[in-house]
Enzyme design. Structure first.
Site, PDB file in Angstrom:
ATOM      1  N   TRP A  59       0.869  -1.197   0.000  1.00  0.00           N
ATOM      2  CA  TRP A  59       0.000   0.000   0.000  1.00  0.00           C
ATOM      3  C   TRP A  59       0.902   1.242   0.000  1.00  0.00           C
ATOM      4  O   TRP A  59       1.905   1.264   0.727  1.00  0.00           O
ATOM      5  CB  TRP A  59      -0.892  -0.012   1.240  1.00  0.00           C
ATOM      6  N   PHE A  70      -1.434  -3.159   7.729  1.00  0.00           N
ATOM      7  CA  PHE A  70      -2.124  -3.972   8.722  1.00  0.00           C
ATOM      8  C   PHE A  70      -1.568  -5.398   8.746  1.00  0.00           C
ATOM      9  O   PHE A  70      -1.578  -6.056   9.794  1.00  0.00           O
ATOM     10  CB  PHE A  70      -3.629  -4.000   8.402  1.00  0.00           C
ATOM     11  N   CYS A 111       3.547   2.568   5.042  1.00  0.00           N
ATOM     12  CA  CYS A 111       3.214   3.993   5.017  1.00  0.00           C
ATOM     13  C   CYS A 111       1.707   4.124   5.160  1.00  0.00           C
ATOM     14  O   CYS A 111       0.960   3.661   4.296  1.00  0.00           O
ATOM     15  CB  CYS A 111       3.688   4.608   3.701  1.00  0.00           C
ATOM     16  N   VAL A 112       1.283   4.721   6.246  1.00  0.00           N
ATOM     17  CA  VAL A 112      -0.149   4.926   6.469  1.00  0.00           C
ATOM     18  C   VAL A 112      -0.404   6.430   6.425  1.00  0.00           C
ATOM     19  O   VAL A 112       0.212   7.202   7.170  1.00  0.00           O
ATOM     20  CB  VAL A 112      -0.598   4.356   7.835  1.00  0.00           C
ATOM     21  N   ILE A 113      -1.287   6.815   5.498  1.00  0.00           N
ATOM     22  CA  ILE A 113      -1.570   8.243   5.316  1.00  0.00           C
ATOM     23  C   ILE A 113      -2.987   8.540   5.816  1.00  0.00           C
ATOM     24  O   ILE A 113      -3.932   7.817   5.475  1.00  0.00           O
ATOM     25  CB  ILE A 113      -1.408   8.645   3.831  1.00  0.00           C
ATOM     26  N   GLU A 151      -9.959  10.136   5.292  1.00  0.00           N
ATOM     27  CA  GLU A 151     -11.166  10.734   5.852  1.00  0.00           C
ATOM     28  C   GLU A 151     -11.895   9.781   6.788  1.00  0.00           C
ATOM     29  O   GLU A 151     -12.909  10.118   7.373  1.00  0.00           O
ATOM     30  CB  GLU A 151     -12.078  11.174   4.704  1.00  0.00           C
ATOM     31  N   HIS A 189      -9.780   4.572   9.545  1.00  0.00           N
ATOM     32  CA  HIS A 189      -8.863   3.492   9.186  1.00  0.00           C
ATOM     33  C   HIS A 189      -7.456   3.751   9.722  1.00  0.00           C
ATOM     34  O   HIS A 189      -6.781   2.860  10.218  1.00  0.00           O
ATOM     35  CB  HIS A 189      -8.784   3.388   7.653  1.00  0.00           C
ATOM     36  N   PHE A 235       9.794  -0.871  13.750  1.00  0.00           N
ATOM     37  CA  PHE A 235       8.627  -0.119  13.268  1.00  0.00           C
ATOM     38  C   PHE A 235       9.081   0.901  12.218  1.00  0.00           C
ATOM     39  O   PHE A 235       9.282   2.077  12.526  1.00  0.00           O
ATOM     40  CB  PHE A 235       7.994   0.575  14.477  1.00  0.00           C
ATOM     41  N   ARG A 267       9.880  12.032   3.955  1.00  0.00           N
ATOM     42  CA  ARG A 267      10.517  11.100   4.903  1.00  0.00           C
ATOM     43  C   ARG A 267      10.897   9.768   4.266  1.00  0.00           C
ATOM     44  O   ARG A 267      11.225   8.807   4.958  1.00  0.00           O
ATOM     45  CB  ARG A 267       9.552  10.864   6.080  1.00  0.00           C
TER      46      ARG A 267
END
Ligand code: DLZ
Length: 169
Positions: free
Chosen positions: A31, A66, A102-104, A107, A110, A135, A149
């Protein structure tokens, strides 16, 4: 310290000793692939620069952050098999696993569920196997922060993750 004030690639290389036998696992989330590929590149370059051999690095991909935790756990699944068995089947059980994702912020909620689950899961796997699980997950408000980053103006979290693994070992 907020990462906006810190370059994630700054570290003092430092005599980690002989790393030619050190085995590292890397689990990469697909992802936000553009970002996780850049994290992966930073991790690989750093490990190799510090003396880890390519053949001692095992890489697996998972669909999203996840799933990083289960990916890390699978890497340790043969930990208690005897050495002959592992050698015969070419199984490498890593000394440490680096999780890259990478979690962005979107809205929906999640973001919170994924970040919390991954942070907790990674901690649990490390404690269960008594080995470092790192991590290397960017958790950002937007894509630009992630770009900054993952090889941009704030360095590369993949580099930081690699160095953290080596320091923990
Ligand atoms: C579903 C989802 C969303 C909305 N956002 C992200 C993200 O920003 N970063 C990431 O790594 N994964 C995301 N995912 C996918 C979840 O990690 C997971 O793969 C799915 O919920 C299936 O379990």
């Amino acid at each position: 310290m907020a990462t906006a004030l810190k370059n994630l690639s700054e570290y003092t290389s430092s005599g980690f000793g002989d790393l030619s036998q050190t085995r590292i696992g890397i689990v990469v989330s697909e992802w936000n692939e553009q970002i996780t590929n850049a994290l992966f590149q930073g991790t690989m370059e750093t490990l190799i620069k510090e003396g880890v051999k390519t053949e001692n690095i095992v890489v697996k991909t998972v669909p999203g952050s996840f799933e990083l935790t289960l990916g890390a756990q699978k890497m340790f699944k043969d930990i208690y098999q005897d050495d002959e068995y592992k050698k015969a089947l070419g199984i490498i059980v890593p000394d440490a696993v680096i999780c890259l994702g990478c979690v962005i912020q979107g809205e929906t909620r999640h973001f919170d569920f994924i970040c919390n689950a991954v942070a907790l899961g990674i901690t649990e796997v490390g404690l269960r196997y008594d080995r470092p699980v790192i991590f290397g997950v960017l958790t950002t408000d937007n894509l630009q922060q992630a770009i900054d980053r993952s090889g941009g103006k704030h360095g590369n979290k993949g580099v930081e993750a690699a160095i953290t693994a080596l320091k923990m070992l």
